[in-house]
Design a protein around this motif. Sequence first.
Motif, short mmCIF file in Angstrom:
data_model
loop_
_atom_site.label_atom_id
_atom_site.label_comp_id
_atom_site.label_asym_id
_atom_site.label_seq_id
_atom_site.Cartn_x
_atom_site.Cartn_y
_atom_site.Cartn_z
N VAL A 224 19.24 -42.48 56.93
CA VAL A 224 19.65 -41.73 55.76
C VAL A 224 21.05 -41.12 55.98
N HIS A 225 21.88 -41.86 56.70
CA HIS A 225 23.26 -41.43 56.97
C HIS A 225 24.05 -41.34 55.66
N THR A 226 25.05 -40.47 55.67
CA THR A 226 25.97 -40.41 54.54
C THR A 226 26.70 -41.75 54.38
N PRO A 227 27.13 -42.10 53.17
CA PRO A 227 27.04 -41.35 51.92
C PRO A 227 25.60 -41.29 51.40
N ILE A 228 25.22 -40.16 50.86
CA ILE A 228 23.86 -39.99 50.36
C ILE A 228 23.75 -40.74 49.03
N MET A 229 22.99 -41.83 49.05
CA MET A 229 22.88 -42.70 47.89
C MET A 229 21.44 -43.24 47.79
N GLY A 230 20.70 -42.75 46.83
CA GLY A 230 19.35 -43.24 46.60
C GLY A 230 19.28 -44.06 45.34
N LYS A 231 18.14 -44.67 45.11
CA LYS A 231 17.91 -45.41 43.87
C LYS A 231 17.75 -44.41 42.72
N GLU A 232 18.32 -44.76 41.57
CA GLU A 232 18.34 -43.84 40.44
C GLU A 232 16.95 -43.39 40.02
N GLU A 233 15.99 -44.33 40.00
CA GLU A 233 14.65 -43.96 39.54
C GLU A 233 13.99 -42.97 40.49
N LEU A 234 14.31 -43.08 41.78
CA LEU A 234 13.75 -42.13 42.74
C LEU A 234 14.45 -40.78 42.67
N ILE A 235 15.75 -40.81 42.43
CA ILE A 235 16.49 -39.55 42.27
C ILE A 235 15.93 -38.78 41.07
N GLU A 236 15.69 -39.49 39.98
CA GLU A 236 15.13 -38.86 38.78
C GLU A 236 13.76 -38.25 39.08
N LYS A 237 12.96 -38.94 39.87
CA LYS A 237 11.64 -38.44 40.24
C LYS A 237 11.75 -37.12 40.99
#
Length: 486
Positions: A224-237
């Motif tokens: 989970v190293h930077t840059p912090i970038m997740g999938k949009e659907e999980l970020i919304e969750k």
Amino acid sequence: MAIRKILTASKHLMCSCLILIAIPIITYGKETKPNIILINVDDLGWKDLGFMGSAYYETPNLDKLAGQGMVFYHAYAAAANCAPSRACMMSGRNTPGHGVYTVDNSERGNAKTRKIIPTPNRDFLPDSMYTLAKMLKDNGYINGTFGKWHINEDPLEQGFHVNVGGSHRGNPGSGGYFSPYKIDFIENGPEGEYLTDRLTNEAIAFVKENKENPFFLYLPFYSVHTPIMGKEELIEKFDKKSGGHGQDRADYAAMVASVDENVGKLLDVLDSLELTENTFLIFTSDNGGIRDISYQTPLRAGKGSYYEGGIRVPLVIRWPGRIHAGSTTDFPVTNMDFYPTIKSIINADTPGAEQLEGLDLSPLFGKESMEERPLFWHFPVYLQAYNPKEDGGKDPLFRTRPGSVVRKGKWKLHHYFEENDYELYNLEEDPGETNNLAENQTEIRNQLIELLSSWREGVNAPVPSSKNPLYDRQFEMNLINEKLNE
């Protein structure tokens, strides 16, 4: 002896090309040669998982894994940041044994704030090191690595047969978690493909290809190293979920969730191929988490610091039938222990692995008692702050300054070289390292000083002492005040 053809990326043909190489396969009895899987998440904090106490991050697959194996609550990285930790883990040697102390230059931070001249840093693990992968290769294993390597240009030179995505690079680059990728030795997937998914799919293909022979799968996610970038659907969750206690970033939680999902996919494949029972699996992190992103309370500080938050890491080891499901231990261990443990369980007779500094942990798996040994860290270099108000480090300018650390039992001693000063903590009563007992517990302090000095002498650890002519005390004090008042 059979011959199996394996697809592997060639550093000479760059990342988009593949070549076929012929690899001899030596077949051993499955009972004596278990498969080895080492999952190494990048910058995952000690408390960033459900089974380690987080109420915000969701890790159902890893929680299940923890219930199937042994959880180590006092597990440590051998160094507080990426490259030296990985060099220690792969070589079985502490930092003085290979000279990789940090990432890039040892002269970090403003030159006017460094009181001494730090020890020069070695960027890569020396080719002469007999790595864990080389040892396994010499004992008939097919070795594949899928993800971050960071300790030389190409892991194929250090004992691996297959490499996808690993080189000297320490992170995937700006925007790099989605295809098209910016790392080496990987073909771009469909636009928008997520790197954690891709690496896992490559790892699963490797397992399926080598299911009939002993294999070593190293899965060092860039997450989970930077840059912090997740999938949009999980970020919304996770945006809809309440966090707290320094754990509330939805984008970071999304990255943790993706790691968990992909570990679950790999575990399901092991089950479907009936490989679970004969697979020795380690799940861990390369160092503590970044405190500016996720708190590890009650532990102090984070990545880059030699306070507990920077070096304590999650660790689960699963080996069905040999390790009791749902077991836990407070026995202190480090990632240097993986090499001698694996060497022991495969019954390797390998002269090149004679200088290992870790401990064979296999007696713990059978619930045998083991005598606790002191643990040592050596960091004769500087590492500047991330966020002076959040880091919890040595001071607002540095996550750590040059020094060494020893832990013995419940006691932990920090020795800083600039002023030859010490900090002593009782981890049993003060895991947050807030109450320095160096002047109150002088007998224990002196015993640990002697122990640490003796260890440094025995491993020929460099202790920098030359004054830095550029150091400016007034400039340093002004900069500290400026950082604290920002």
